[in-house]
Design a protein around this motif. Structure first.
Motif, PDB file in Angstrom:
ATOM      1  N   ARG A  49       0.840  -1.206   0.000  1.00  0.00           N
ATOM      2  CA  ARG A  49       0.000   0.000   0.000  1.00  0.00           C
ATOM      3  C   ARG A  49       0.876   1.258   0.000  1.00  0.00           C
ATOM      4  NH1 ARG A  49      -1.609   3.446   3.705  1.00  0.00           N
ATOM      5  NH2 ARG A  49      -0.685   2.265   5.396  1.00  0.00           N
ATOM      6  N   GLN A  53       1.533   3.488  -3.258  1.00  0.00           N
ATOM      7  CA  GLN A  53       1.008   4.856  -3.222  1.00  0.00           C
ATOM      8  C   GLN A  53       2.130   5.868  -3.505  1.00  0.00           C
ATOM      9  OE1 GLN A  53      -1.786   6.144  -0.155  1.00  0.00           O
ATOM     10  NE2 GLN A  53      -0.430   7.821   0.398  1.00  0.00           N
ATOM     11  N   GLU A  88      11.475  12.075 -11.657  1.00  0.00           N
ATOM     12  CA  GLU A  88      10.275  11.555 -10.973  1.00  0.00           C
ATOM     13  C   GLU A  88       9.866  10.222 -11.594  1.00  0.00           C
ATOM     14  OE1 GLU A  88       9.932  13.378  -8.544  1.00  0.00           O
ATOM     15  OE2 GLU A  88       9.961  15.498  -9.052  1.00  0.00           O
ATOM     16  N   LYS A 119      -4.421   5.077  -3.752  1.00  0.00           N
ATOM     17  CA  LYS A 119      -4.293   6.531  -3.732  1.00  0.00           C
ATOM     18  C   LYS A 119      -2.939   6.986  -4.276  1.00  0.00           C
ATOM     19  CE  LYS A 119      -7.158   7.349   0.344  1.00  0.00           C
ATOM     20  NZ  LYS A 119      -7.561   6.028   0.830  1.00  0.00           N
ATOM     21  N   SER A 122      -2.199  13.549  -2.079  1.00  0.00           N
ATOM     22  CA  SER A 122      -3.231  14.583  -2.234  1.00  0.00           C
ATOM     23  C   SER A 122      -2.707  15.844  -2.931  1.00  0.00           C
ATOM     24  CB  SER A 122      -3.761  14.960  -0.844  1.00  0.00           C
ATOM     25  OG  SER A 122      -2.685  15.247   0.041  1.00  0.00           O
ATOM     26  N   ASN A 148       9.875  13.585   4.726  1.00  0.00           N
ATOM     27  CA  ASN A 148       9.244  12.282   4.959  1.00  0.00           C
ATOM     28  C   ASN A 148      10.187  11.137   4.546  1.00  0.00           C
ATOM     29  OD1 ASN A 148       7.758  10.078   3.265  1.00  0.00           O
ATOM     30  ND2 ASN A 148       6.281  10.656   4.835  1.00  0.00           N
ATOM     31  N   MET A 209      -0.589  19.072   4.273  1.00  0.00           N
ATOM     32  CA  MET A 209      -1.449  17.871   4.212  1.00  0.00           C
ATOM     33  C   MET A 209      -0.685  16.638   3.723  1.00  0.00           C
ATOM     34  SD  MET A 209      -4.885  19.366   2.447  1.00  0.00           S
ATOM     35  CE  MET A 209      -5.734  20.822   3.050  1.00  0.00           C
ATOM     36  N   MET A 210       0.420  16.867   3.021  1.00  0.00           N
ATOM     37  CA  MET A 210       1.167  15.717   2.478  1.00  0.00           C
ATOM     38  C   MET A 210       1.585  14.734   3.557  1.00  0.00           C
ATOM     39  SD  MET A 210       3.685  17.496  -0.282  1.00  0.00           S
ATOM     40  CE  MET A 210       4.594  16.007  -0.691  1.00  0.00           C
ATOM     41  N   GLY A 212      -0.073  13.589   5.907  1.00  0.00           N
ATOM     42  CA  GLY A 212      -1.177  12.732   6.334  1.00  0.00           C
ATOM     43  C   GLY A 212      -1.960  13.347   7.470  1.00  0.00           C
ATOM     44  N   SER A 218      -4.720   9.188  12.426  1.00  0.00           N
ATOM     45  CA  SER A 218      -3.937   8.315  11.541  1.00  0.00           C
ATOM     46  C   SER A 218      -4.271   6.858  11.852  1.00  0.00           C
ATOM     47  CB  SER A 218      -2.445   8.586  11.741  1.00  0.00           C
ATOM     48  OG  SER A 218      -1.697   7.609  11.064  1.00  0.00           O
ATOM     49  N   VAL A 219      -4.707   6.136  10.826  1.00  0.00           N
ATOM     50  CA  VAL A 219      -5.161   4.752  11.015  1.00  0.00           C
ATOM     51  C   VAL A 219      -3.979   3.796  11.150  1.00  0.00           C
ATOM     52  CG1 VAL A 219      -6.676   2.978  10.005  1.00  0.00           C
ATOM     53  CG2 VAL A 219      -6.999   5.385   9.378  1.00  0.00           C
ATOM     54  N   HIS A 220      -2.941   4.058  10.338  1.00  0.00           N
ATOM     55  CA  HIS A 220      -1.888   3.044  10.190  1.00  0.00           C
ATOM     56  C   HIS A 220      -0.628   3.314  11.004  1.00  0.00           C
ATOM     57  CE1 HIS A 220      -4.245   1.486   6.853  1.00  0.00           C
ATOM     58  NE2 HIS A 220      -4.255   2.684   6.306  1.00  0.00           N
ATOM     59  N   LYS A 230       7.200   2.980   8.893  1.00  0.00           N
ATOM     60  CA  LYS A 230       7.262   4.436   9.093  1.00  0.00           C
ATOM     61  C   LYS A 230       8.191   4.683  10.276  1.00  0.00           C
ATOM     62  CE  LYS A 230       3.372   7.124   9.116  1.00  0.00           C
ATOM     63  NZ  LYS A 230       1.899   7.429   9.099  1.00  0.00           N
ATOM     64  N   ASN A 234       3.005  11.343  11.658  1.00  0.00           N
ATOM     65  CA  ASN A 234       2.675  12.406  10.692  1.00  0.00           C
ATOM     66  C   ASN A 234       2.901  13.789  11.309  1.00  0.00           C
ATOM     67  OD1 ASN A 234       1.828  10.139   9.340  1.00  0.00           O
ATOM     68  ND2 ASN A 234      -0.356  10.636   9.351  1.00  0.00           N
TER      69      ASN A 234
HETATM   70  N1  BYC Z   1      -2.407  11.907   0.229  1.00  0.00           N
HETATM   71  O1  BYC Z   1      -3.085   6.217   8.568  1.00  0.00           O
HETATM   72  P1  BYC Z   1      -2.474   7.278   7.720  1.00  0.00           P
HETATM   73  C1  BYC Z   1       6.294  12.596  -4.118  1.00  0.00           C
HETATM   74  C2  BYC Z   1      -4.192   8.277   3.387  1.00  0.00           C
HETATM   75  S1  BYC Z   1       5.876  13.041  -2.524  1.00  0.00           S
HETATM   76  C3  BYC Z   1      -3.226  10.874  -0.043  1.00  0.00           C
HETATM   77  O2  BYC Z   1      -1.690   8.328   8.419  1.00  0.00           O
HETATM   78  P2  BYC Z   1      -0.067   6.193   6.508  1.00  0.00           P
HETATM   79  C4  BYC Z   1       6.739  13.622  -5.073  1.00  0.00           C
HETATM   80  C5  BYC Z   1      -3.475   6.992   3.743  1.00  0.00           C
HETATM   81  O3  BYC Z   1      -3.009   6.338   2.563  1.00  0.00           O
HETATM   82  C6  BYC Z   1       4.509  12.096  -1.907  1.00  0.00           C
HETATM   83  N2  BYC Z   1      -3.591   9.956   0.874  1.00  0.00           N
HETATM   84  O4  BYC Z   1      -1.616   6.589   6.556  1.00  0.00           O
HETATM   85  C7  BYC Z   1       7.208  14.859  -4.688  1.00  0.00           C
HETATM   86  C8  BYC Z   1      -4.588   6.243   4.437  1.00  0.00           C
HETATM   87  O5  BYC Z   1      -5.539   5.744   3.490  1.00  0.00           O
HETATM   88  P3  BYC Z   1      -5.635   4.173   3.076  1.00  0.00           P
HETATM   89  C9  BYC Z   1       4.665  10.618  -1.782  1.00  0.00           C
HETATM   90  C10 BYC Z   1      -3.094  10.107   2.126  1.00  0.00           C
HETATM   91  O6  BYC Z   1       0.154   5.423   5.252  1.00  0.00           O
HETATM   92  C11 BYC Z   1       7.562  15.795  -5.626  1.00  0.00           C
HETATM   93  C12 BYC Z   1      -5.322   7.329   5.188  1.00  0.00           C
HETATM   94  O7  BYC Z   1      -5.037   8.531   4.494  1.00  0.00           O
HETATM   95  N3  BYC Z   1       5.327  10.208  -0.593  1.00  0.00           N
HETATM   96  O8  BYC Z   1       6.127  11.468  -4.426  1.00  0.00           O
HETATM   97  O9  BYC Z   1       0.377   5.584   7.781  1.00  0.00           O
HETATM   98  C13 BYC Z   1       7.440  15.540  -6.975  1.00  0.00           C
HETATM   99  C14 BYC Z   1      -4.927   7.444   6.650  1.00  0.00           C
HETATM  100  O10 BYC Z   1      -3.604   7.971   6.817  1.00  0.00           O
HETATM  101  C15 BYC Z   1      -2.222  11.151   2.464  1.00  0.00           C
HETATM  102  C16 BYC Z   1       4.979   9.080   0.061  1.00  0.00           C
HETATM  103  O11 BYC Z   1       4.071   8.404  -0.353  1.00  0.00           O
HETATM  104  C17 BYC Z   1      -1.892  12.080   1.459  1.00  0.00           C
HETATM  105  N4  BYC Z   1      -1.085  13.134   1.694  1.00  0.00           N
HETATM  106  O12 BYC Z   1       0.688   7.619   6.377  1.00  0.00           O
HETATM  107  C18 BYC Z   1       6.978  14.287  -7.383  1.00  0.00           C
HETATM  108  C19 BYC Z   1       5.805   8.718   1.260  1.00  0.00           C
HETATM  109  N5  BYC Z   1      -1.895  11.029   3.766  1.00  0.00           N
HETATM  110  O13 BYC Z   1      -4.345   3.849   2.351  1.00  0.00           O
HETATM  111  C20 BYC Z   1       6.642  13.323  -6.442  1.00  0.00           C
HETATM  112  C21 BYC Z   1       5.510   7.358   1.826  1.00  0.00           C
HETATM  113  C22 BYC Z   1      -2.549   9.962   4.233  1.00  0.00           C
HETATM  114  O14 BYC Z   1      -5.792   3.404   4.333  1.00  0.00           O
HETATM  115  N6  BYC Z   1       4.268   7.323   2.508  1.00  0.00           N
HETATM  116  N7  BYC Z   1      -3.287   9.403   3.251  1.00  0.00           N
HETATM  117  O15 BYC Z   1      -6.824   4.111   2.169  1.00  0.00           O
HETATM  118  C23 BYC Z   1       4.091   7.650   3.831  1.00  0.00           C
HETATM  119  O16 BYC Z   1       5.016   8.055   4.518  1.00  0.00           O
HETATM  120  C24 BYC Z   1       2.726   7.463   4.423  1.00  0.00           C
HETATM  121  O17 BYC Z   1       1.981   6.606   3.571  1.00  0.00           O
HETATM  122  C25 BYC Z   1       1.936   8.786   4.669  1.00  0.00           C
HETATM  123  C26 BYC Z   1       0.552   8.416   5.219  1.00  0.00           C
HETATM  124  C27 BYC Z   1       2.662   9.649   5.679  1.00  0.00           C
HETATM  125  C28 BYC Z   1       1.736   9.567   3.359  1.00  0.00           C
END
Ligand code: BYC
Length: 329
Positions: A49, A53, A88, A119, A122, A148, A209-210, A212, A218-220, A230, A234
């Motif tokens: 996931r 994402q 990218e 997803k 955002s 992040n 908002m990026m 989360g 936060s669910v996860h 992680k 957040n």
């Molecule tokens: N947008 O329990 P939570 C980049 C969803 S930069 C959309 O806190 P988690 C780039 C979350 O998926 C960006 N959805 O979730 C930069 C969950 O829904 P589901 C990419 C979001 O996963 C410049 C629900 O809300 N970076 O690529 O523990 C140019 C509950 O949230 C968002 C990453 O992906 C959001 N902002 O924490 C080009 C970094 N926030 O899935 C490109 C890796 C939350 O249950 N990811 N949700 O339906 C992470 O670190 C984490 O997944 C997050 C969210 C901090 C984003």
């Protein structure tokens, strides 16, 4: 240490299987988990996931900037922006490869993106209206992405952590190119400075908002942090981002659009206004300003590329057949 063994659904250590306990102990010792090793199903699914994402975000993230390549103000800026957007695509590919090691195919991930089941960040559902937005995206969006992603270099899953190391090197160049555009605009004509301020006004809260939802929603986070998928909550990262970015805005002579922003000596950080979480959840539901346009562009690119994928597959089959015919001679 065993405080970390509590699952977010509330399962205690007593309810874990011996394999799950042994797995958690490896995580607690900071051992990397590699693709073919045993892992709990929840760990695998959470990684698919999050990495999926993240990969989708890189690919969709090309769209708002791609929009400005033909309109870059100089040849040099055009070259830099092209290189960034190309980076990218590369980041998306490293991440899809990392996800594939968990037993999911790239086609399936893309299918789930196109159907709206998975997803992407955002932030990419907001428009880029002026050239100053290219500066603000690099400065704020890539800045938030780095905040992040730097800790994710230490994440527990080997292929994800290694992909992050490479991505972070390139992201810091992206952030600096954005800040360089902002410097130029903020120190330019009054009209250019106004454009820079307007870009900051529009992109500040979407950038916050990026990270989360707030920790209480936060669910996860709890389980993902116990598994070291992680490394921070957040809110921790959002706070660090604000603390780092406010002095950069001051240096530019721009104003962060938050009348309640105030240095808090006691906590050693800024107090700031939270984003509008209703807006965030609306964007997640598909109701942001550009959701339909962004997803539509991705689906179109996938459909338009069908002939190319078919040709490449046919070519690969022919080559393989030729190779086995030669081997059989
Ligand atoms: N947008 O329990 P939570 C980049 C969803 S930069 C959309 O806190 P988690 C780039 C979350 O998926 C960006 N959805 O979730 C930069 C969950 O829904 P589901 C990419 C979001 O996963 C410049 C629900 O809300 N970076 O690529 O523990 C140019 C509950 O949230 C968002 C990453 O992906 C959001 N902002 O924490 C080009 C970094 N926030 O899935 C490109 C890796 C939350 O249950 N990811 N949700 O339906 C992470 O670190 C984490 O997944 C997050 C969210 C901090 C984003």
């Amino acid at each position: 240490m065993y405080a970390q063994l509590v699952k977010s659904e509330g399962t205690s250590r007593e309810e874990m299987s011996p394999e799950e306990i042994a797995f958690q102990e490896r995580i607690d010792r900071n051992e990397k988990i590699e693709p073919k090793e045993w892992m709990p199903e929840g760990y695998r699914k959470t990684l698919i996931r999050q990495i999926g994402q993240h990969a989708h975000s890189e690919i969709v993230g090309q769209l708002p900037e791609g929009n400005w390549i033909t309109r870059a103000p100089t040849l040099e800026r055009k070259q830099i922006l092209l290189a960034k957007v190309q980076d990218e695509a590369g980041h998306g590919l490293y991440l899809y490869c990392a996800a594939e090691t968990l037993g999911v195919s790239r086609d399936e991930l893309l299918e789930r993106l196109h159907s709206g089941d998975m997803k992407y960040s955002s932030i990419f559902n907001y428009p880029t209206l002026t050239w100053a937005d290219m500066g603000a995206v690099g400065w704020l969006v890539d800045g938030a992405a780095i905040m992040n992603q730097v800790p994710l270099q230490r994440t527990s899953y080997g292929p994800y952590s290694r992909a992050m190391i490479r991505i972070c090197k390139e992201e810091s160049f992206h952030q600096r190119q954005g800040y360089a555009i902002m410097m130029k605009m903020a120190n330019g004509t009054p009209a250019q400075k106004k454009m820079a301020q307007d870009a900051l006004n529009r992109l500040w809260y979407p950038s916050l908002m990026m990270f989360g939802p707030s920790d209480k929603d936060s669910v996860h986070s709890a389980q993902s942090m116990a598994w070291k998928i992680k490394m921070n909550t957040n809110d921790e990262l959002r706070q660090k981002f604000v603390d780092q970015t406010v002095p950069q805005a001051e240096y530019l002579g721009l104003t962060v659009p938050d009348p309640d922003l105030k240095w808090n000596e006691e906590k050693g950080g800024y107090d700031f206004t939270e984003p509008d979480w209703d807006e965030f959840y609306q964007v997640l539901k598909g109701n942001g300003p550009c959701n339909k346009e962004r997803l539509g562009a991705r689906v179109k690119a996938w459909e338009d590329g069908a002939w190319y994928r078919e040709a490449m597959t046919a070519h690969a089959k022919k080559k393989a057949a030729r190779r086995s015919a030669v081997a059989a001679e």
